[in-house]
Scaffold this active site. Structure first.
Site, PDB file in Angstrom:
ATOM      1  N   HIS A 247      -1.461   7.090   4.320  1.00 42.18           N
ATOM      2  CA  HIS A 247      -0.208   6.675   4.678  1.00 42.18           C
ATOM      3  C   HIS A 247       0.767   7.749   4.389  1.00 42.18           C
ATOM      4  CE1 HIS A 247      -1.923   2.574   4.893  1.00 42.18           C
ATOM      5  NE2 HIS A 247      -2.069   2.760   3.683  1.00 42.18           N
TER       6      HIS A 247
ATOM      7  N   ASN B  70       1.366  -4.218   7.593  1.00 37.46           N
ATOM      8  CA  ASN B  70       2.352  -4.476   6.486  1.00 37.46           C
ATOM      9  C   ASN B  70       2.998  -3.220   5.909  1.00 37.46           C
ATOM     10  OD1 ASN B  70       1.829  -7.205   6.118  1.00 37.46           O
ATOM     11  ND2 ASN B  70      -0.227  -6.794   4.675  1.00 37.46           N
TER      12      ASN B  70
ATOM     13  N   ALA C 190       0.689  -1.237  -0.096  1.00 38.69           N
ATOM     14  CA  ALA C 190      -0.010   0.000  -0.105  1.00 38.69           C
ATOM     15  C   ALA C 190       0.951   1.372  -0.031  1.00 38.69           C
ATOM     16  CB  ALA C 190      -0.980  -0.027   1.201  1.00 38.69           C
TER      17      ALA C 190
END
Length: 264
Positions: A217, A187, A121
């Site tokens: 993020h 992750n 991601a």
């Protein structure tokens, strides 16, 4: 061009999305789907045209792709590597477990093959890994998600996620500690750590924010190369709000790069 024969470990939200995106791909063929024994019958109904088994076939496989978590890495990826079959790992957060990264590397060495960890991601992993060569001073990852994405985690302790009216920091500490407390959200933090300063020196902040619908993020790094700050607003995977849709696209990209004559 020879068709690349793939064994896919996992038939959950990520695995089924990968299968859907690979339909009609002439360079790749998912010839086996691997799930726990008790899930074989159900998975076979989802993918009637693909062999479903509880183990990775020992022959007829050119590449293994894992989308099922820590247990699948131990049970399936390590033996496949030791047999000499290259593997792609999506559940990078599992490598926060003590010794697992070393086990993967040792199995790949023994099998004279390679295990690839996908970026998932987050972006700029290539820049972060390159910056590490020159020397990194600091790396911080901030993960901001809607409150419902933190349900079923320690974020629920002492607070009602449904009642939040403003952004709330639910964790601040090292990437290693974040991975232990939030394994299903680990992750990105683990990927950033492995590319940069490691699990103990990478700082992590996790935030529940009722004002957003996307998974946001942010990676900030400083070192001899200079500095960068990257923010990504990822749409969550419809079947699992804890996962960004980009994770699926990252896995498919890694697969297609293995089969492509020209890859980037």
């Amino acid at each position: 061009m020879t068709v690349l024969r793939v064994a896919l470990i996992g038939c959950g939200a990520i695995g089924t999305s990968v299968l859907e995106l690979l339909k009609g791909d002439t360079a790749l063929a998912v010839v086996a789907v691997v799930v726990p024994e008790e899930g074989v019958a159900a998975a076979q109904k989802l993918v009637p045209d693909v062999q479903v088994a509880s183990r990775v076939p020992a022959s007829g496989i050119d590449l293994v792709v894992e989308t099922a978590g820590h247990a699948a890495i131990e049970e399936h990826v390590l033996p496949a590597l030791a047999r000499g079959t290259p593997c792609i790992v999506a559940s990078v957060g599992a490598l926060s477990a003590a010794g697992l990264a070393e086990k993967l590397e040792a199995a790949a060495v023994a099998g004279r093959t390679q295990v690839q960890l996908i970026a998932g991601a987050i972006g700029a992993i290539d820049a972060l890994a390159a910056a590490r060569i020159g020397g990194l001073d600091s790396v911080r990852y901030t993960g901001r998600k809607p409150p419902q994405a933190w349900k079923g985690t320690p974020a629920e302790q002492g607070r009602d996620l449904d009642a939040l009216t403003q952004e709330t920091v639910i964790f601040e500490g090292s990437a290693r500690e974040a991975a232990k407390l939030y394994p299903k959200n680990a992750n990105v933090a683990a990927t950033v750590s492995l590319a940069g300063l490691g699990l103990d020196k990478t700082m992590v902040r996790l935030i529940a924010d009722p004002a957003i619908a996307d998974n946001v993020h942010t990676v900030e790094a400083e070192g001899a190369f200079g500095s960068f700050a990257l923010t990504m607003r990822n749409k969550p995977l419809a079947a699992n709000p804890k996962t960004s849709a980009l994770t699926v696209y990252s896995a498919v990209r890694a697969l297609r790069n293995r089969a492509a004559a020209l890859a980037i």
